[in-house]
Enzyme design. Sequence first.
Site, PDB file in Angstrom:
ATOM      1  CE  LYS A 181      21.411  20.093 -39.615  1.00  0.00           C
ATOM      2  NZ  LYS A 181      20.475  19.122 -39.788  1.00  0.00           N
ATOM      3  CD  GLU A 214      13.759  34.952 -39.323  1.00  0.00           C
ATOM      4  OE1 GLU A 214      12.267  34.828 -39.117  1.00  0.00           O
ATOM      5  OE2 GLU A 214      14.202  36.068 -39.782  1.00  0.00           O
ATOM      6  CB  CYS A 263       7.936  29.774 -36.336  1.00  0.00           C
ATOM      7  SG  CYS A 263       7.565  30.248 -38.088  1.00  0.00           S
ATOM      8  CD  GLU A 318       7.395  27.238 -31.088  1.00  0.00           C
ATOM      9  OE1 GLU A 318       8.866  26.667 -30.846  1.00  0.00           O
ATOM     10  OE2 GLU A 318       7.294  28.040 -32.134  1.00  0.00           O
TER      11      GLU A 318
HETATM   12  P1  NAD Z   1      15.491  22.441 -34.131  1.00  0.00           P
HETATM   13  O1  NAD Z   1      15.797  23.655 -33.726  1.00  0.00           O
HETATM   14  O2  NAD Z   1      15.334  21.396 -33.527  1.00  0.00           O
HETATM   15  O3  NAD Z   1      16.136  22.370 -35.481  1.00  0.00           O
HETATM   16  C1  NAD Z   1      16.210  23.476 -36.593  1.00  0.00           C
HETATM   17  C2  NAD Z   1      17.546  22.857 -37.450  1.00  0.00           C
HETATM   18  O4  NAD Z   1      18.900  23.132 -36.429  1.00  0.00           O
HETATM   19  C3  NAD Z   1      17.653  21.398 -37.728  1.00  0.00           C
HETATM   20  O5  NAD Z   1      18.375  21.262 -39.137  1.00  0.00           O
HETATM   21  C4  NAD Z   1      18.363  20.802 -36.837  1.00  0.00           C
HETATM   22  O6  NAD Z   1      19.387  19.428 -37.264  1.00  0.00           O
HETATM   23  C5  NAD Z   1      19.537  21.812 -36.406  1.00  0.00           C
HETATM   24  N1  NAD Z   1      20.369  21.938 -35.281  1.00  0.00           N
HETATM   25  C6  NAD Z   1      19.731  21.363 -34.056  1.00  0.00           C
HETATM   26  N2  NAD Z   1      20.511  21.375 -33.130  1.00  0.00           N
HETATM   27  C7  NAD Z   1      21.756  21.997 -33.662  1.00  0.00           C
HETATM   28  C8  NAD Z   1      23.119  22.590 -33.175  1.00  0.00           C
HETATM   29  N3  NAD Z   1      23.351  22.210 -31.891  1.00  0.00           N
HETATM   30  N4  NAD Z   1      23.768  23.041 -34.017  1.00  0.00           N
HETATM   31  C9  NAD Z   1      23.435  23.342 -35.186  1.00  0.00           C
HETATM   32  N5  NAD Z   1      22.258  22.891 -35.920  1.00  0.00           N
HETATM   33  C10 NAD Z   1      21.545  22.347 -34.855  1.00  0.00           C
HETATM   34  O7  NAD Z   1      14.083  22.755 -34.374  1.00  0.00           O
HETATM   35  P2  NAD Z   1      12.975  21.992 -35.221  1.00  0.00           P
HETATM   36  O8  NAD Z   1      12.410  21.342 -34.252  1.00  0.00           O
HETATM   37  O9  NAD Z   1      13.457  21.462 -36.531  1.00  0.00           O
HETATM   38  O10 NAD Z   1      11.834  23.109 -35.843  1.00  0.00           O
HETATM   39  C11 NAD Z   1      10.856  23.643 -35.027  1.00  0.00           C
HETATM   40  C12 NAD Z   1      11.174  24.998 -34.558  1.00  0.00           C
HETATM   41  O11 NAD Z   1      11.435  25.978 -35.523  1.00  0.00           O
HETATM   42  C13 NAD Z   1      10.143  25.767 -33.622  1.00  0.00           C
HETATM   43  O12 NAD Z   1      10.582  26.166 -32.412  1.00  0.00           O
HETATM   44  C14 NAD Z   1       9.542  26.795 -34.774  1.00  0.00           C
HETATM   45  O13 NAD Z   1       9.044  27.918 -33.979  1.00  0.00           O
HETATM   46  C15 NAD Z   1      10.704  26.909 -35.156  1.00  0.00           C
HETATM   47  N6  NAD Z   1      10.600  27.949 -36.673  1.00  0.00           N
HETATM   48  C16 NAD Z   1      10.766  29.079 -36.622  1.00  0.00           C
HETATM   49  C17 NAD Z   1      10.484  30.050 -37.818  1.00  0.00           C
HETATM   50  C18 NAD Z   1      10.509  31.476 -38.078  1.00  0.00           C
HETATM   51  O14 NAD Z   1      10.511  32.081 -39.151  1.00  0.00           O
HETATM   52  N7  NAD Z   1      10.913  32.162 -36.925  1.00  0.00           N
HETATM   53  C19 NAD Z   1       9.929  29.143 -39.132  1.00  0.00           C
HETATM   54  C20 NAD Z   1       9.598  27.763 -38.734  1.00  0.00           C
HETATM   55  C21 NAD Z   1      10.072  27.062 -37.692  1.00  0.00           C
END
Ligand code: NAD
Length: 490
Positions: free
Chosen positions: A175, A250, A284, A381
């Site tokens: 997803k 992650e 991230c 962040e």
């Molecule tokens: P997000 O947490 O809003 O969404 C990530 C994914 O999770 C999306 O596909 C979203 O649709 C899904 N999602 C959201 N709510 C959900 C739920 N309740 N149940 C299941 N799935 C759900 O994150 P974002 O805004 O898309 O991305 C940015 C974040 O990702 C930042 O905090 C960044 O630090 C983190 N990130 C971490 C890494 C790493 O390797 N540690 C790498 C890239 C990004």
Amino acid sequence: MQHFKMLINGAWTEAADGRRLDSMDPFTGEVWATIPRAGAADVEAAVDAAARALKAPAWREIAPSARAALMRKLADLIPPHAEMLADMETSDNGKLLSSTRGEVMALVKTFNYFAGLADKIEGIVAPAEFPGTLAYAQYEPIGVVAVIAPWNSPLLIAANKIANALAAGCTVVVKPSEFTSASTLAFARLFEEAGFPPGVVNVVTGTGPETGEALVTHPAVAKIQFTGGTETGRRINTMAASSFKRVVLELGGKSPNVVFDDCDLDAAIKGAILGIFTSSGQSCISGSRLLVQRNIHDRFVARLVEATRDVQLGDPRSASTQIGPISTAPQFHRIVSMLEQAQTEGAEAAMGGKAAANGLQFIEPTILINVHNDMTIAREEIFGPVLSVIPFEDEADAVRIANDTNYGLAAGVWTLDMARAFRMIKAIEAGTVWINTYRILSSTMPSTGYKESGLGSENGQRNIFNFLKPKSIYLNHGSRVSVPFLPESG
Ligand code: NAD
């Protein structure tokens, strides 16, 4: 305008109820594509397909070397499609085309690397010390893996998890983020072309609360491989606990990039810029807290401003652009409000500090000084091109500030004193530490986050066992079966 479909059990499908979501190009502000909005019924169909594919002889009985060959075929199919995939990614999240090209091509190495692991999964024969008995353990695929990815490096992150899972013989339901699903859907076509059996790789698109939660709570999903925000990760971990799913998270970061007065200053200036302004700070591992030793602080900030002042904002497809737009409207508004709050709390903009004047979804590259580590800007962040500079006195002070955070994803250290570098490696609480460099990453290395930056790890050779479950077998090849209250027989 492109209209994408989802991949479920080898068929390209609409959502069962026909709903769709728009994909916005953050540079033009226009809708450039639409994607299906999957509901619970679609997730059910995708997980069911993955569960059946896991048991079907076409995947379950395939020789490990043949599974590796399929993955290598997939890797070979990437270069001819790289430009198309990179272009879609740029349309979806506004990242520079030069960056998205690099991310797509990195997947060639990733798939070849994990293909190399697919036929090297060895079991064990253990000295269990039962005469006439062979005790051995074999490793079996853990099951259906749910891959959930964010919008900042959509394809790189999703495809990496898919490669980890396929090498172990798992099947997947992916997803992608609702903001950036196009490239993953287009990439999924390559699995068909490479010859993967239907149902091994499925992609459902939709929102987190609806599509994501249906996937995370589905009883037939064995493992969740998630990259995204810390609060989403916390919720997913809670939801997954009741059905005992394996969860790898992650998550976010507030990484310190630590500059000592004994460093190579030219290199450290580059490292600070690389740390924060790449991908408009939407990364991230961004080095969003720049810790600079106080005796070089003013000089260092002046040089940093000088080096960054003329950075070119603009069209992410143009070769001269150095900083692109912010990927999503909610993220843009969050950065603007965090910048306002930082300045209310006492931070001062040595450069930037607000939205760019071009009227588009851009933030001026920002360098904030007078930042204390207890300000909101230093604790949360920001995920934007905003650097918070924090002075420190000595090594102990640097370690204290670096670790004074809920996160622990990554850290950079700039020093030419190697004894100090090794002390810092030991002292810093983070999953990745760079010495005199920043941001380089390889899927051959384990990646993890300490504290609220993650749970479990991915990548690297040993990680294959996180996609496998052991089965212990005790095979009696000659000894009698003795039961305390029955006479010996035979
Ligand atoms: P997000 O947490 O809003 O969404 C990530 C994914 O999770 C999306 O596909 C979203 O649709 C899904 N999602 C959201 N709510 C959900 C739920 N309740 N149940 C299941 N799935 C759900 O994150 P974002 O805004 O898309 O991305 C940015 C974040 O990702 C930042 O905090 C960044 O630090 C983190 N990130 C971490 C890494 C790493 O390797 N540690 C790498 C890239 C990004």
